[in-house]
Design a protein around this motif. Structure first.
Motif, PDB file in Angstrom:
ATOM      1  N   CYS A  15       0.804  -1.223   0.000  1.00 62.77           N
ATOM      2  CA  CYS A  15       0.000   0.000   0.000  1.00 62.77           C
ATOM      3  C   CYS A  15       0.838   1.274   0.000  1.00 62.77           C
ATOM      4  N   THR A  20      -1.083   8.754  -4.719  1.00 60.32           N
ATOM      5  CA  THR A  20      -1.460   9.767  -3.741  1.00 60.32           C
ATOM      6  C   THR A  20      -1.378  11.145  -4.361  1.00 60.32           C
ATOM      7  N   THR A  32      -1.785   1.563   8.892  1.00 55.87           N
ATOM      8  CA  THR A  32      -2.865   1.347   7.937  1.00 55.87           C
ATOM      9  C   THR A  32      -3.668   0.109   8.319  1.00 55.87           C
ATOM     10  N   ASP A  61      -3.483   0.038  -4.268  1.00 57.02           N
ATOM     11  CA  ASP A  61      -4.636   0.836  -3.837  1.00 57.02           C
ATOM     12  C   ASP A  61      -5.924   0.023  -3.762  1.00 57.02           C
ATOM     13  N   HIS A  63      -7.371  -1.666  -1.609  1.00 62.18           N
ATOM     14  CA  HIS A  63      -8.222  -1.598  -0.415  1.00 62.18           C
ATOM     15  C   HIS A  63      -9.230  -0.448  -0.504  1.00 62.18           C
ATOM     16  N   PHE A  64      -9.080   0.432  -1.484  1.00 59.12           N
ATOM     17  CA  PHE A  64     -10.072   1.475  -1.738  1.00 59.12           C
ATOM     18  C   PHE A  64     -11.117   0.909  -2.697  1.00 59.12           C
ATOM     19  N   GLU A  66     -14.149   1.265  -2.959  1.00 58.28           N
ATOM     20  CA  GLU A  66     -15.195   2.186  -3.419  1.00 58.28           C
ATOM     21  C   GLU A  66     -14.892   2.792  -4.789  1.00 58.28           C
ATOM     22  N   ASP A  67     -13.635   2.729  -5.217  1.00 57.15           N
ATOM     23  CA  ASP A  67     -13.290   3.284  -6.530  1.00 57.15           C
ATOM     24  C   ASP A  67     -13.672   2.371  -7.682  1.00 57.15           C
ATOM     25  N   ARG A  86      -4.781   0.945 -11.872  1.00 60.91           N
ATOM     26  CA  ARG A  86      -5.873   0.372 -11.091  1.00 60.91           C
ATOM     27  C   ARG A  86      -6.871  -0.406 -11.934  1.00 60.91           C
ATOM     28  N   ASP A 112     -13.650   6.976 -11.031  1.00 60.61           N
ATOM     29  CA  ASP A 112     -13.367   6.353  -9.746  1.00 60.61           C
ATOM     30  C   ASP A 112     -14.648   6.478  -8.930  1.00 60.61           C
ATOM     31  N   GLY A 114     -15.091   6.429  -5.897  1.00 60.30           N
ATOM     32  CA  GLY A 114     -14.893   7.294  -4.741  1.00 60.30           C
ATOM     33  C   GLY A 114     -15.042   8.769  -5.052  1.00 60.30           C
TER      34      GLY A 114
END
Length: 143
Positions: A15, A20, A32, A61, A63-64, A66-67, A86, A112, A114
């Motif tokens: 991660c 970022t 994290t 990435d 673990h995100f 929602e994207d 991604r 995305d 998110g």
């Protein structure tokens, strides 16, 4: 809208090499994971059914989650995340979401999940990595 379940993915050891836009330095992996475990605990305490997916080190990435999708009461829309690194994540989340919702796919552009907020039946999008600012992507034939 009342939520009864959540889908989460364990943050991978990779991660710190994720994308970022902040200048805060690389994430601390141990912290994290601690924050993630606390998040799972809170959702469980709220009586949500929590599905925890394994870490995916190939996608720092991932673990995100929602994207990778925009979830509505009647369906889940699989997105095309704006960052090319991604793109492979959507294949890992679609079968999981399909257990809960009917699946549709974004037709064009990049998005995305998110970057999207749904209020009642209206969508608001902050195009950080989604499509081109000022040019909305057509989400699906139902939207």
């Amino acid at each position: 809208m009342h939520f009864t379940s959540a889908i989460l993915r364990i943050p991978p050891a990779t991660c710190a090499s994720g994308l970022t836009t902040a200048s805060l330095g690389a994430p601390d992996f141990k912290k994290t994971r601690e924050q993630f475990n606390h998040y799972v605990s809170i959702l469980s305490d709220l009586n949500l059914t929590v599905t925890v997916l394994p870490a995916n080190p190939a996608f720092p990435d991932s673990h995100f989650v929602e994207d990778t999708a925009v979830v509505m009461p009647e369906l889940a829309i699989i997105t095309h995340p704006g960052a090319p690194s991604r793109a492979g994540e959507v294949a890992t989340i679609e079968p999981v979401l399909a257990r809960f919702k009917r699946i549709e796919h974004i037709r064009n552009g990049r998005m995305d999940g998110g970057d999207v907020l749904m209020v009642d039946r209206r969508f608001f999008c902050w195009p950080v990595r989604s499509h081109q600012p000022g040019r909305p992507a057509r989400i699906c034939r139902h939207c």
